[in-house]
Design a protein around this motif. Structure first.
Motif, PDB file in Angstrom:
ATOM      1  N   ILE A   1       2.851 -10.716  16.202  1.00 24.26           N
ATOM      2  CA  ILE A   1       4.282 -10.391  16.175  1.00 24.26           C
ATOM      3  C   ILE A   1       4.944 -11.029  14.963  1.00 24.26           C
ATOM      4  N   LEU A   2       4.606 -12.286  14.676  1.00 25.44           N
ATOM      5  CA  LEU A   2       5.174 -12.951  13.506  1.00 25.44           C
ATOM      6  C   LEU A   2       4.705 -12.308  12.204  1.00 25.44           C
ATOM      7  N   SER A   3       3.487 -11.775  12.193  1.00 19.57           N
ATOM      8  CA  SER A   3       3.006 -11.062  11.007  1.00 19.57           C
ATOM      9  C   SER A   3       3.824  -9.805  10.757  1.00 19.57           C
ATOM     10  N   VAL A   4       4.157  -9.096  11.823  1.00 14.94           N
ATOM     11  CA  VAL A   4       4.985  -7.893  11.685  1.00 14.94           C
ATOM     12  C   VAL A   4       6.380  -8.272  11.186  1.00 14.94           C
ATOM     13  N   LEU A   5       6.944  -9.342  11.737  1.00 20.71           N
ATOM     14  CA  LEU A   5       8.255  -9.798  11.285  1.00 20.71           C
ATOM     15  C   LEU A   5       8.221 -10.192   9.809  1.00 20.71           C
ATOM     16  N   ALA A   6       7.185 -10.907   9.403  1.00 26.90           N
ATOM     17  CA  ALA A   6       7.052 -11.306   8.004  1.00 26.90           C
ATOM     18  C   ALA A   6       6.894 -10.081   7.103  1.00 26.90           C
ATOM     19  N   LEU A   7       6.176  -9.079   7.568  1.00 28.86           N
ATOM     20  CA  LEU A   7       6.012  -7.855   6.786  1.00 28.86           C
ATOM     21  C   LEU A   7       7.350  -7.157   6.581  1.00 28.86           C
ATOM     22  N   ILE A   8       8.141  -7.076   7.627  1.00 30.04           N
ATOM     23  CA  ILE A   8       9.446  -6.416   7.525  1.00 30.04           C
ATOM     24  C   ILE A   8      10.356  -7.173   6.563  1.00 30.04           C
ATOM     25  N   ILE A   9      10.415  -8.491   6.715  1.00 26.99           N
ATOM     26  CA  ILE A   9      11.275  -9.293   5.841  1.00 26.99           C
ATOM     27  C   ILE A   9      10.805  -9.202   4.393  1.00 26.99           C
ATOM     28  N   SER A  10       9.490  -9.268   4.180  1.00 28.89           N
ATOM     29  CA  SER A  10       8.954  -9.191   2.818  1.00 28.89           C
ATOM     30  C   SER A  10       9.225  -7.837   2.185  1.00 28.89           C
ATOM     31  N   ALA A  11       9.131  -6.782   2.976  1.00 27.27           N
ATOM     32  CA  ALA A  11       9.421  -5.452   2.439  1.00 27.27           C
ATOM     33  C   ALA A  11      10.894  -5.329   2.049  1.00 27.27           C
ATOM     34  N   ILE A  12      11.767  -5.937   2.839  1.00 29.31           N
ATOM     35  CA  ILE A  12      13.192  -5.918   2.500  1.00 29.31           C
ATOM     36  C   ILE A  12      13.442  -6.692   1.205  1.00 29.31           C
ATOM     37  N   VAL A  13      12.818  -7.865   1.075  1.00 30.21           N
ATOM     38  CA  VAL A  13      12.964  -8.668  -0.144  1.00 30.21           C
ATOM     39  C   VAL A  13      12.422  -7.907  -1.341  1.00 30.21           C
ATOM     40  N   TRP A  14      11.285  -7.260  -1.173  1.00 27.40           N
ATOM     41  CA  TRP A  14      10.689  -6.465  -2.241  1.00 27.40           C
ATOM     42  C   TRP A  14      11.649  -5.356  -2.675  1.00 27.40           C
ATOM     43  N   GLY A  15      12.222  -4.677  -1.671  1.00 25.70           N
ATOM     44  CA  GLY A  15      13.167  -3.604  -1.982  1.00 25.70           C
ATOM     45  C   GLY A  15      14.403  -4.097  -2.706  1.00 25.70           C
ATOM     46  N   PHE A  16      14.971  -5.204  -2.237  1.00 23.59           N
ATOM     47  CA  PHE A  16      16.133  -5.781  -2.925  1.00 23.59           C
ATOM     48  C   PHE A  16      15.788  -6.172  -4.352  1.00 23.59           C
ATOM     49  N   GLY A  17      14.621  -6.778  -4.530  1.00 21.85           N
ATOM     50  CA  GLY A  17      14.205  -7.192  -5.872  1.00 21.85           C
ATOM     51  C   GLY A  17      14.005  -6.015  -6.798  1.00 21.85           C
ATOM     52  N   ALA A  18      13.422  -4.952  -6.276  1.00 23.63           N
ATOM     53  CA  ALA A  18      13.172  -3.770  -7.105  1.00 23.63           C
ATOM     54  C   ALA A  18      14.471  -3.056  -7.462  1.00 23.63           C
ATOM     55  N   ASN A  19      15.391  -2.981  -6.501  1.00 25.21           N
ATOM     56  CA  ASN A  19      16.638  -2.254  -6.753  1.00 25.21           C
ATOM     57  C   ASN A  19      17.651  -3.059  -7.559  1.00 25.21           C
ATOM     58  N   SER A  20      17.513  -4.376  -7.599  1.00 23.32           N
ATOM     59  CA  SER A  20      18.461  -5.189  -8.354  1.00 23.32           C
ATOM     60  C   SER A  20      17.879  -5.635  -9.693  1.00 23.32           C
ATOM     61  N   SER A  21      16.753  -5.057 -10.065  1.00 21.76           N
ATOM     62  CA  SER A  21      16.074  -5.396 -11.328  1.00 21.76           C
ATOM     63  C   SER A  21      15.775  -6.883 -11.430  1.00 21.76           C
ATOM     64  N   ASN A  22      15.342  -7.456 -10.321  1.00 18.16           N
ATOM     65  CA  ASN A  22      14.980  -8.871 -10.261  1.00 18.16           C
ATOM     66  C   ASN A  22      13.467  -8.962 -10.043  1.00 18.16           C
ATOM     67  N   PRO A  23      12.680  -9.100 -11.109  1.00 17.02           N
ATOM     68  CA  PRO A  23      11.227  -9.072 -10.968  1.00 17.02           C
ATOM     69  C   PRO A  23      10.680 -10.255 -10.164  1.00 17.02           C
ATOM     70  N   HIS A  24      11.361 -11.396 -10.213  1.00 21.20           N
ATOM     71  CA  HIS A  24      10.889 -12.556  -9.450  1.00 21.20           C
ATOM     72  C   HIS A  24      10.999 -12.279  -7.951  1.00 21.20           C
ATOM     73  N   LEU A  25      12.126 -11.731  -7.524  1.00 20.70           N
ATOM     74  CA  LEU A  25      12.330 -11.412  -6.117  1.00 20.70           C
ATOM     75  C   LEU A  25      11.360 -10.317  -5.669  1.00 20.70           C
ATOM     76  N   ALA A  26      11.154  -9.306  -6.498  1.00 19.68           N
ATOM     77  CA  ALA A  26      10.219  -8.238  -6.162  1.00 19.68           C
ATOM     78  C   ALA A  26       8.802  -8.774  -6.045  1.00 19.68           C
ATOM     79  N   SER A  27       8.438  -9.683  -6.931  1.00 18.04           N
ATOM     80  CA  SER A  27       7.104 -10.282  -6.887  1.00 18.04           C
ATOM     81  C   SER A  27       6.912 -11.102  -5.623  1.00 18.04           C
ATOM     82  N   ARG A  28       7.944 -11.848  -5.230  1.00 19.63           N
ATOM     83  CA  ARG A  28       7.866 -12.630  -3.997  1.00 19.63           C
ATOM     84  C   ARG A  28       7.716 -11.713  -2.781  1.00 19.63           C
TER      85      ARG A  28
END
Length: 89
Positions: free
Chosen positions: A30-57
């Motif tokens: 369950i925690l793995s699924v939660l981490a996947l969702i949060i990481s995907a959101i962070v990835w999306g924010f990083g990609a859409n805000s042109s922040n390569p560090h956030l997208a990489s994280r």
């Protein structure tokens, strides 16, 4: 020659320990699924805000959460495999 096998009934509480380990595996998944969702959101924010560090994280988090889910799901099979390898030595 010594022939010893694991004894599932030798100590009291073995069945309860199996239930606890199964519950911990469920929490891990369950925690793995939660981490996947949060990481995907962070990835999306990083990609859409042109922040390569956030997208990489975010990408790293997605891979780490998938790896954690693989380890949780395959843990019993991995332990049994290495038990059998150890028995063959």
């Amino acid at each position: 020659m010594v022939d010893i096998d694991p004894n599932g009934t030798g100590l009291p509480g073995i069945e309860q320990l199996r239930v606890i380990v199964g519950a911990v595996m469920t929490v891990g998944l369950i925690l793995s699924v939660l981490a996947l969702i949060i990481s995907a959101i962070v990835w999306g924010f990083g990609a859409n805000s042109s922040n390569p560090h956030l997208a990489s994280r975010g990408k790293t988090g997605v891979l780490a959460s998938c790896g954690a889910a693989i380890v949780c799901g395959a843990s019993v099979t991995l332990i049994n495999f290495f038990w059998n390898v150890g028995q063959a030595v």
